[in-house]
Design a protein around this motif. Sequence first.
Motif, PDB file in Angstrom:
ATOM      1  N   GLU A 213       3.258   3.454 -10.697  1.00 35.36           N
ATOM      2  CA  GLU A 213       4.432   4.165  -9.813  1.00 35.36           C
ATOM      3  C   GLU A 213       5.753   3.673 -10.059  1.00 35.36           C
ATOM      4  OE1 GLU A 213       3.408   4.391  -5.892  1.00 35.36           O
ATOM      5  OE2 GLU A 213       1.530   5.373  -6.125  1.00 35.36           O
TER       6      GLU A 213
ATOM      7  N   SER B  36       2.016  11.410  -6.816  1.00 38.06           N
ATOM      8  CA  SER B  36       2.033  10.852  -5.473  1.00 38.06           C
ATOM      9  C   SER B  36       2.646   9.629  -5.673  1.00 38.06           C
ATOM     10  CB  SER B  36       0.516  10.489  -5.049  1.00 38.06           C
ATOM     11  OG  SER B  36       0.413   9.750  -3.964  1.00 38.06           O
TER      12      SER B  36
ATOM     13  N   SER C 176       3.601   6.019  -3.233  1.00 33.42           N
ATOM     14  CA  SER C 176       2.912   5.041  -1.976  1.00 33.42           C
ATOM     15  C   SER C 176       4.005   4.883  -1.099  1.00 33.42           C
ATOM     16  CB  SER C 176       2.288   4.150  -2.624  1.00 33.42           C
ATOM     17  OG  SER C 176       1.365   4.416  -3.377  1.00 33.42           O
TER      18      SER C 176
END
Length: 325
Positions: free
Chosen positions: A76, A100, A102
Amino acid sequence: MTYSHLTTAELTTIANFFTQGTKAYKVAQMLKRSVETIYRVYRYLKTGATIVDYQQQYVSNKKSCGRKLAQLPQDEVVYINEMVAQVWTPDTIIGRDDRSISCNRRTLYRMFKRGQFGFDAKDLPMHGNRHPNGYVEHRGKAGQLGRSIYERYEDFPNYTKEFDHLEGDTVQGKHHQGAVMTLVEHLSKVEIVLNVHAKKAENINRHLSEWLSKFPRHFFKSITFDNGKEFAGWREIANQFDIHTYFAEVGAPNQRGLNENNNGLLRRDGLTKDRDLRNLPDELVNQLMSKRNRIPRKSLDYRTPYEVLMEHITEDQRQLFSNLN
């Protein structure tokens, strides 16, 4: 409900009452504190510790309080750094939802402000100097040049929902050396940048005429300018292309807020106020224009201006906007 911790003065008072054998509930009444709060201190002092020990323990415990710094998985972090390189903001990264992440939007903003991604939060939009409310612009104005912006809403009652309405302005270089002209389509927010080289009416008209000539007649329904002297030759464009032309009120740039905002973004992308724009390469202008039109925007539900534009033009017309690609 908020809670304030015991002060040093209160702790000293409690310790004195403890030594005198005063009941905890009476001390609580005098200090207007919870009985349990006083009992907690009393129990600690009964172990033989001092009020200094209690204070040190409190400071030690407090270091463990508060929000823990969020840590994101390495994949990420790599993705976010790639998006930052493309001038995406935290809002865009989360809102676009290509993948996505987090954490939520606010947490990501906090990470940016801590410098976790090597990104200066001051570079985010609206973090620069802003004019105060009621500010009136006086530079380079020629008075009201033409039809008022208020007539635009009479001519086009569905203006806010229609495609093919433009706002126009210029971005000037260092010491008024050189300029580019900016055009923004109202619905898609697509920005067109014309490398006009000089902020003169003849330059503006020539480049604008060359660009509009690429499109079918009446492809664009209206164009709204500010009252800069460089737009004094507007009648020539209006007559040549039969396009409705309007002007914001003098000293009211907020009436063309979309155009003004996009100009500010171009400044951040490289057309800074300390740069001479007289000999700006066309390739650079096209690169900046393409880059800006491919950044998702919250106001477009996190789609890019280019994506929205493609929804409103035909397959044949896409070639007219090939330099945005």
